[in-house]
Design a protein around this motif. Structure first.
Motif, short mmCIF file in Angstrom:
data_model
loop_
_atom_site.label_atom_id
_atom_site.label_comp_id
_atom_site.label_asym_id
_atom_site.label_seq_id
_atom_site.Cartn_x
_atom_site.Cartn_y
_atom_site.Cartn_z
N UNK A 135 -0.01 -2.52 -1.93
CA UNK A 135 -1.08 -3.52 -1.85
C UNK A 135 -1.96 -3.30 -0.59
N UNK A 136 -1.27 -3.03 0.53
CA UNK A 136 -2.00 -2.86 1.78
C UNK A 136 -2.70 -1.51 1.88
N UNK A 137 -2.07 -0.49 1.30
CA UNK A 137 -2.59 0.86 1.43
C UNK A 137 -3.74 1.17 0.49
N UNK A 177 -2.27 11.65 7.91
CA UNK A 177 -2.41 10.91 9.17
C UNK A 177 -2.56 9.41 8.88
N UNK A 178 -3.34 9.11 7.85
CA UNK A 178 -3.55 7.71 7.50
C UNK A 178 -2.24 7.06 7.04
N UNK A 179 -1.50 7.81 6.21
CA UNK A 179 -0.23 7.26 5.72
C UNK A 179 0.70 6.95 6.89
N UNK A 239 -0.15 6.33 10.03
CA UNK A 239 -0.68 5.25 10.85
C UNK A 239 -0.54 3.91 10.14
N UNK A 240 -1.11 3.89 8.95
CA UNK A 240 -1.16 2.63 8.21
C UNK A 240 0.21 2.32 7.62
N UNK A 241 0.83 3.40 7.09
CA UNK A 241 2.09 3.22 6.36
C UNK A 241 3.19 2.63 7.22
N UNK A 242 3.37 3.16 8.42
CA UNK A 242 4.48 2.70 9.26
C UNK A 242 4.34 1.21 9.56
#
Lengths: 225, 809
Positions: free
Chosen positions: B733-735, B785-787, B789-792
């Motif tokens: 949902x957030x990604x 890189x996005x995964x 940054x955002x994922x964690x």
């Protein structure tokens, strides 16, 4: 001082139109202390926002000191407001990043008062509100009563003609509440017009006149003095 | 009023430390890049302005083509007789001077008289005595007016004075140039301050033109068509019209050079360039003195810096608008008690400008510390002093103010536009305002990151392609040893024998140019029996037998050269193509070489080699002819790949045994080839650094934004989890939104980068084509890189106990 005639305010969504003020009319004379009472959602705060020129009406007339202000734009309203109206809120609304002194000084800055005059005036008001010893503290370091005293000091520092108070004792215990009401009474006795929105019958008794509202309309008006 | 703005701004920064940290870090990285590039650009400006007559001094440039118009080259030089012919011809020309650049490659052996220790000294000039009437050199010793009047006079730099005379007064002392029969005694007649002014002329020493040898040759050459190696400068009269002189140049050529040019089958055009334009406006000009910069390169760097700063500003805008609700109450109160919209805009701009200044202040010591690194990166000498130039400091202030305004403008308008009544009623303000802009800005950041990553991949690919391409010879393990002096040339046979006994030496041969050496000497050649004006220019090189075996170039037809071949030549495939000769019929074919004399000389092809890349890696293969020569300037030696340093030591020992006190100067051919690509490598390094910076900034921005969004959606996440959502579905949902933004960024980056890189690649005759996978890779790197940054952050938020989220809400 303040005269409203057939004042209207609506809030619209796509499907619903809610009437907040429905052709409301009344007058508050210079030097008067008026209390506005009524259940939640009756339009008290909307009225106070319009009287304080924070919001504009959708219909009717609003004469402030004989000037029609209903159609003023934001800049004109802001200008009239900063010279004539002081606000006291239930939740004090002090700026957390500024000290007591700086909070009280702010209206003087916005009206362009010189620094030396500002200092003298703020000191005088803080002295009067008996909060001078806390001048360097930040709001979060004060008790509720002290915070409201600062808010009152800020409201009066510019010598406004009118003070609009929105549930000024709502967040205070009875002893602090009474202190604030005494302050407002003193200011009124010194000539300031006060319009106060309140739920408290106790506080309302400090006023000269109680205007009771329901569904955006005036229901009754009791003169106490 | 301003005091209050500053005070509030400062307290807000202290209160929202994470946000302020991300903002300051981002703006600092951006400002640091801008400052670094500004320092470099500044170091490249104002060249040659310190000369007293800077506005009146011009360099004479020559465009040379053949009469058949096949190839036109743009040279920084002219022929020897031009300078003084111009002075005779034009009343506007007050002074003229000639400089022969002895080169960074062709260094001369020098030693103080009476001492044995000698040095190879580069950056030597041979110049007319008028040089100091045209260019301003600050003389520490000697008299500039008379310094180069006498033959065998030498003027040296302050650095060289220290190196050779170690504190003694060098004036009237002697230096010995060369060795053996070529030895020349030179009298030091002046010492100049080498740190005075920035100039395209950076000599270590200047020899008088009337010295025997090369100077004599220059003075005696009267041919206007050939020998285009003399740097020619003229000083015009104070109010002379340079455009008028320029219009008279074709007539001047017609009068002086027509006969010579026709004889040699060449055509020339002349151009006068003010010396102050040389450093930045000399791209593509051959035979320059030393290295120059390029205005386009500086512009490209400035654009890169601008992008980095914009990415940093975008972070500020995104974080400020996303967190606008945090400021809503303050804004409401201020407006209620009399603040106008303008007052608030000023206050918020003040905050962003303060942050930009904090970033600027942090950048100064960082750049001072990193100055040596910066100098290495840009391959120029930079000192801390440059930072204290008022232009740099003023530039930094402008950068800070502009950054503060650009970054702060939108948030300021958004925040100041909040209606107090909404806030005072609800106590909050919806941060959905500015949502579209925020998304557009995130797309911009993805676009910049992906575009830069793709550009770096393409640049690196092109460099590898150029380095790895089949050069027509094997570049590894070849060293070129300089035989600069007569003494060394006399010892060639002895050296060859000695080197032949070293086990690590595979083979050795002689050559006037070693592979990869940049030398643009060519001959005018035509086919016998055809129009002598239908010429082809060919690069020429003197070699000894065994040269092609040593460098590893394959012979296609015919044989190699032998000691007895005086007129036999070996050409390459390109030469055959140029003359439209069939390879099988090439052997025995004669080629006519224009000597410039009464009769031309016939040469005979005895062998044909495969094409090989002789000079610049970037250029296409050119026709070349090789002739027999036993006294060349270089010896090329192929050594075995194992234990190179030991073999080198042995070669050095052999050299020292034969040529005592003469240092051996050598270079590895593969290293020289890489050096030829130094511009590209520099570009790759700079692009990589900026790309990494841009990616770090985007990552920072994303982290800030996702932290905020996660915080904002805590309640929603809590409710979803209570209703049964699992962690992956919440992460999804957030990604999801970020993935869509990344894809849009990718879609925008592809055409822009493709177009820009096509432009860049078009300067390479042998270029790669842009591959689609470059963008997939660039997008993939950004995605990973996005995964991270955002994922964690998302996983952490999604894994929190929903009860906690709902309670804190």
């Amino acid at each position: 001082m303040i005269k409203i005639t057939n004042l209207e305010k609506y809030y619209k969504t796509e499907e619903v139109k809610t009437i907040a003020l429905n052709k409301l009319s009344f007058e508050v004379k210079e030097g008067e202390f008026a209390a506005i009472m009524g259940p939640s959602g009756c339009g008290k705060s909307t009225l106070l926002n319009i009287l304080g020129m924070l919001d504009d009406p959708d219909g009717g007339s609003y004469l402030f000191n004989g000037i029609e202000v209903a159609n003023f734009n934001e800049r004109k309203r802001a200008n009239l407001r900063k010279h004539n109206i002081g606000f006291v809120f239930q939740s004090f609304n002090l700026i957390d990043e500024l000290t007591v002194f700086e909070n009280v000084e702010l209206p003087l800055i916005y009206t362009g008062v010189k620094p030396a005059d500002r200092k003298a005036r703020v000191d005088e008001v803080l002295e009067k509100m008996q909060i001078m010893h806390r001048r360097k503290h930040f709001p979060q370091q004060l008790s509720g009563g002290q915070q409201q005293r600062v808010a009152v000091a800020r409201a009066v520092v510019n010598n406004p003609k009118v003070i609009l108070a929105d549930e000024p004792t709502g967040n205070l215990d009875s002893s602090n509440g009474n202190e604030v009401m005494d302050l407002l009474t003193e200011l009124n006795e010194a000539g300031t017009t006060i319009i106060m929105v309140t739920h408290s019958e106790h506080d309302a008794k400090f006023s000269h006149r109680i205007i009771r509202m329901l569904d955006g309309q005036k229901v009754t008006e009791n003169v106490l003095v | 009023m301003w005091k209050t703005y500053f005070k509030t701004a400062w307290r807000n920064i202290l209160k929202n430390r994470t946000q302020a940290f991300i903002n300051i870090l981002g703006l600092t990285l951006g400002t640091l890049s801008c400052l670094a590039i500004m320092v470099y650009i500044f170091s490249q400006l104002n060249f040659d302005t310190h000369h007293e007559h800077a506005d009146e001094v011009y360099r004479l440039r020559t465009f040379i083509g053949s009469t058949n118009g096949s190839r036109e080259s743009n040279f920084a030089t002219a022929g020897p007789p031009y300078a003084f012919a111009m002075k005779d011809e034009f009343p506007e020309v007050e002074e003229a001077t000639r400089i022969v650049y002895l080169g960074s490659e062709n260094s001369e052996l020098l030693r103080p008289k009476g001492q044995k220790e000698a040095y190879f000294e580069a950056e030597g000039y041979l110049a007319d005595s008028t040089i100091f009437r045209i260019f301003t050199f600050k003389f520490i010793k000697g008299d500039s007016k008379r310094a180069l009047n006498e033959p065998n006079s030498i003027v040296i730099s302050s650095g060289m004075a220290e190196k050779y005379f170690k504190g003694d007064n060098p004036l009237n002392q002697y230096l010995v140039q060369g060795s053996g029969e070529d030895e020349l005694l030179l009298k030091v007649t002046g010492v100049f301050d080498e740190n005075f002014g920035k100039s395209h002329l950076r000599p270590n020493y200047i020899l008088s033109m009337n010295t025997p040898g090369m100077g004599e040759f220059v003075r005696n050459t009267t041919d206007f068509a050939t020998q285009n190696f003399v740097h020619t400068y003229v000083k015009l009269a104070k109010n002379a019209d340079v455009d008028l002189v320029r219009t008279k140049l074709p007539g001047f050529l017609e009068k002086y050079a027509k006969k010579d040019l026709e004889k040699w089958g060449k055509s020339k055009k002349l151009y006068l360039q003010n010396i102050q334009d040389i450093n930045l406006h000399s791209a593509g000009i051959e035979s320059q003195i030393g290295k120059t910069s390029d205005i386009n390169y500086l512009k490209m760097l400035a654009i890169l810096a601008l992008f980095i700063q914009l990415v940093a500003s975008v972070n500020f805008i995104n974080l400020s608008t996303a967190r606008a609700h945090k400021r809503a109450k303050e804004i409401g109160i201020r407006k209620t008690i009399g603040a106008s919209k303008n007052t608030l805009i000023k206050q918020f701009l003040c905050e962003s400008v303060i942050l930009a200044f904090v970033a600027a202040f942090i950048s100064i010591p960082l750049i001072a510390l990193g100055m040596p690194l910066l100098g290495g990166l840009f391959q120029t000498s930079l000192t801390i002093d440059i930072l204290w130039n008022w232009e740099i400091l003023a530039g930094l202030v402008v950068i800070a103010v502009l950054t503060g305004l650009v970054a702060g403008m939108y948030p300021a308008f958004l925040l100041a536009g909040i209606k107090p009544v909404r806030i005072l009623k609800s106590g909050s303000f919806s941060s959905s305002s500015g949502g579209f802009l925020r998304e557009a800005l995130v797309v911009f950041q993805f676009m910049v990151s992906i575009g830069l990553i793709a550009a770096v991949i393409i640049i690196l690919n092109q460099i590898h392609h150029t380095l790895d391409k089949d050069l027509g010879y094997s570049k590894e393990n070849i060293i070129a040893i300089k035989l600069g002096t007569d003494e060394a040339k006399d010892a060639i046979q002895q050296l060859s024998n000695s080197l032949g006994n070293i086990p690590g030496v595979t083979s050795a041969a002689l050559s006037d140019m070693y592979p990869s050496q940049v030398r643009d000497a060519d001959l005018a050649i035509y086919l016998p029996g055809e129009d002598p004006n239908k010429i082809q220019t060919m690069v020429y090189n003197g070699i000894s037998p065994g040269y092609f075996e040593t460098v590893g170039t394959k012979m296609m037809y015919g044989r190699t050269l032998s000691e007895t071949d005086t007129l036999g030549i070996i050409v390459n495939e390109s030469a055959l193509k140029a003359f439209n000769l069939k390879p099988e019929k090439a052997i025995g074919q004669q080629l006519m070489y224009k000597t410039g004399g009464e009769t031309d000389q016939a040469l005979e092809i005895v062998g044909v080699t495969e094409d090989f890349q002789f000079t610049e890696l970037k250029s296409v293969t050119r026709p070349i002819l090789n002739y027999m020569d036993s006294r060349t300037d270089w010896m090329v030696v192929r050594i075995a790949g194992n234990d190179i340093s030991q073999t080198l030591d042995k070669i050095n020992t052999s050299w020292n045994d034969i040529l005592r006190h003469k240092p051996m100067e050598y270079r590895f051919v593969d290293e020289e080839l890489e050096r030829l690509l130094s511009e590209e490598k520099r570009l790759a390094r700079i692009s990589t650094i900026f790309t990494v910076l841009a990616v770090i900034l985007c990552t920072l921005g994303l982290f800030g934004l996702i932290s905020f969004i996660a915080e904002q959606k805590r309640k929603e996440i809590g409710i979803r989890k209570v209703l049964g959502a699992n962690v992956p579905s919440i992460v999804n949902l957030l990604l999801r939104d970020f993935v869509i933004l990344l894809l849009i960024g990718l879609a925008l980056a592809v055409p822009i980068t493709w177009y820009q890189m096509e432009e860049w690649l078009s300067s390479y005759p042998d270029r790669i084509s842009i591959q689609w996978w470059t963008f997939v890779l660039a997008g993939g790197i950004s995605f990973i890189i996005m995964i991270f940054t955002v994922g964690l952050k998302t996983i952490r938020t999604a894994s929190t106990n929903p009860v906690k989220n709902l309670r804190t809400e």
